[in-house]
Scaffold this motif. Structure first.
Motif, mmCIF file in Angstrom:
data_model
loop_
_atom_site.group_PDB
_atom_site.id
_atom_site.type_symbol
_atom_site.label_atom_id
_atom_site.label_comp_id
_atom_site.label_asym_id
_atom_site.label_seq_id
_atom_site.Cartn_x
_atom_site.Cartn_y
_atom_site.Cartn_z
ATOM 1 N N SER A 78 1.626 -1.468 1.521
ATOM 2 C CA SER A 78 0.333 -1.408 0.828
ATOM 3 C C SER A 78 0.440 -0.482 -0.373
ATOM 4 O O SER A 78 1.216 0.469 -0.376
ATOM 5 C CB SER A 78 -0.761 -0.868 1.749
ATOM 6 N N LYS A 79 -0.356 -0.776 -1.395
ATOM 7 C CA LYS A 79 -0.365 0.029 -2.617
ATOM 8 C C LYS A 79 -1.434 1.124 -2.508
ATOM 9 O O LYS A 79 -2.507 0.901 -1.940
ATOM 10 C CB LYS A 79 -0.680 -0.839 -3.841
ATOM 11 N N ILE A 80 -1.131 2.268 -3.068
ATOM 12 C CA ILE A 80 -2.106 3.372 -3.110
ATOM 13 C C ILE A 80 -3.209 2.965 -4.076
ATOM 14 O O ILE A 80 -2.948 2.606 -5.222
ATOM 15 C CB ILE A 80 -1.428 4.685 -3.569
ATOM 16 N N GLU A 81 -4.428 2.979 -3.583
ATOM 17 C CA GLU A 81 -5.561 2.485 -4.355
ATOM 18 C C GLU A 81 -6.046 3.495 -5.402
ATOM 19 O O GLU A 81 -5.757 4.677 -5.321
ATOM 20 C CB GLU A 81 -6.712 2.082 -3.420
ATOM 21 N N LYS A 89 -8.997 7.217 7.997
ATOM 22 C CA LYS A 89 -8.130 6.046 8.104
ATOM 23 C C LYS A 89 -6.739 6.367 7.539
ATOM 24 O O LYS A 89 -5.720 6.035 8.137
ATOM 25 C CB LYS A 89 -8.766 4.881 7.344
ATOM 26 N N HIS A 90 -6.708 7.054 6.390
ATOM 27 C CA HIS A 90 -5.440 7.450 5.780
ATOM 28 C C HIS A 90 -4.726 8.495 6.640
ATOM 29 O O HIS A 90 -3.513 8.432 6.835
ATOM 30 C CB HIS A 90 -5.666 8.002 4.369
ATOM 31 N N TRP A 111 -0.228 14.385 -5.470
ATOM 32 C CA TRP A 111 0.746 13.314 -5.664
ATOM 33 C C TRP A 111 0.082 11.953 -5.448
ATOM 34 O O TRP A 111 0.273 11.034 -6.238
ATOM 35 C CB TRP A 111 1.936 13.481 -4.703
ATOM 36 N N LEU A 112 -0.697 11.834 -4.382
ATOM 37 C CA LEU A 112 -1.366 10.563 -4.081
ATOM 38 C C LEU A 112 -2.298 10.140 -5.213
ATOM 39 O O LEU A 112 -2.330 8.967 -5.600
ATOM 40 C CB LEU A 112 -2.153 10.675 -2.769
ATOM 41 N N LYS A 113 -3.041 11.087 -5.760
ATOM 42 C CA LYS A 113 -4.006 10.762 -6.822
ATOM 43 C C LYS A 113 -3.318 10.419 -8.133
ATOM 44 O O LYS A 113 -3.861 9.683 -8.949
ATOM 45 C CB LYS A 113 -4.979 11.914 -6.998
ATOM 46 N N THR A 116 -1.178 6.154 -8.211
ATOM 47 C CA THR A 116 -1.861 4.896 -7.919
ATOM 48 C C THR A 116 -0.906 3.731 -8.160
ATOM 49 O O THR A 116 -0.183 3.717 -9.145
ATOM 50 C CB THR A 116 -3.095 4.755 -8.843
ATOM 51 N N GLY A 117 -0.910 2.785 -7.234
ATOM 52 C CA GLY A 117 -0.075 1.597 -7.390
ATOM 53 C C GLY A 117 1.274 1.687 -6.700
ATOM 54 O O GLY A 117 1.921 0.671 -6.468
ATOM 55 N N LYS A 118 1.716 2.901 -6.364
ATOM 56 C CA LYS A 118 2.962 3.028 -5.607
ATOM 57 C C LYS A 118 2.669 2.673 -4.157
ATOM 58 O O LYS A 118 1.525 2.626 -3.731
ATOM 59 C CB LYS A 118 3.524 4.445 -5.722
ATOM 60 N N THR A 119 3.704 2.455 -3.384
ATOM 61 C CA THR A 119 3.507 2.048 -1.988
ATOM 62 C C THR A 119 3.319 3.260 -1.083
ATOM 63 O O THR A 119 3.711 4.387 -1.429
ATOM 64 C CB THR A 119 4.706 1.236 -1.469
#
Length: 192
Positions: A78-81, A89-90, A111-113, A116-119
């Motif tokens: 899944s891609k990071i939204e 959930k995360h 890093w997550l923010k 975006t778009g990475k898995t």
């Protein structure tokens, strides 16, 4: 050294920026002057600086949080939204993949923010990389956490000193003009 001036609307922005003020003091100033009190310490400082320079009430630039969208089952592919939010959930997904020791540490949230778009597989790898970097040495502490940086550097230079000693030196340091980084000369506060 000059003592820290009281934060009020008669202070010029240059002098304001030379001293350390608690976030609570910044919020109180904003509230008293009719400025927005939302945002990080850095945003509040920028807003107050603008007000002291121009007299204008700068609007908050904080992004409004959007409602979390149900993204279905998260998989490693899944891609990071966009507008990533650290939800339960995360957390459940990362705990399942990484283990119960997982937590949303600040550097990982950042890093997550920013990715975006990475898995989510790449996110898991990044989490382990961040933990490795933390083990190897000093990690960067963001600008708004000056106190944390000061205390860490105090202990690195003063083995055997107490937290009370570190806090006394911090309180001494933040009362003066200039930067708030630890220096050996701050130990003078312990003799006062």
């Amino acid at each position: 050294m000059t003592k820290r001036p009281i934060l009020n609307k008669d202070l010029n922005s240059k002098t304001f920026l030379e001293y350390y003020y608690l976030k609570e003091e910044l919020i109180t100033f904003c509230r008293n002057e009719g400025l927005s009190t939302s945002g990080s310490k850095i945003e509040l400082t920028d807003r107050i600086e603008h007000f002291l320079d121009t007299g204008e009430k700068k609007k908050s630039e904080s992004k409004k949080k959007t409602k979390t969208i149900d993204i279905g089952t998260i998989t490693e592919e899944s891609k990071i939204e966009d507008n990533f939010v650290c939800s339960e959930k995360h957390r459940a997904f990362f705990k399942k993949k990484i283990g119960d020791s997982f937590s949303f540490i600040v550097i990982f949230q950042k890093w997550l923010k920013e990715n975006t778009g990475k898995t989510y597989k790449e996110a898991i790898d990044a989490y382990y990389q961040i933990l490795e970097e933390k083990k190897k040495g000093r990690t960067t502490i963001d600008r708004q956490f000056e106190y944390n940086t000061y205390i860490r550097d105090f202990f690195a230079d003063n083995e055997g000193k107490s937290l009370e000693d570190a806090i006394k030196c911090w309180k001494y340091k933040k009362g003066f003009k200039g930067h708030n980084r630890y220096e050996k000369t701050d130990l003078i506060a312990l003799a006062i």
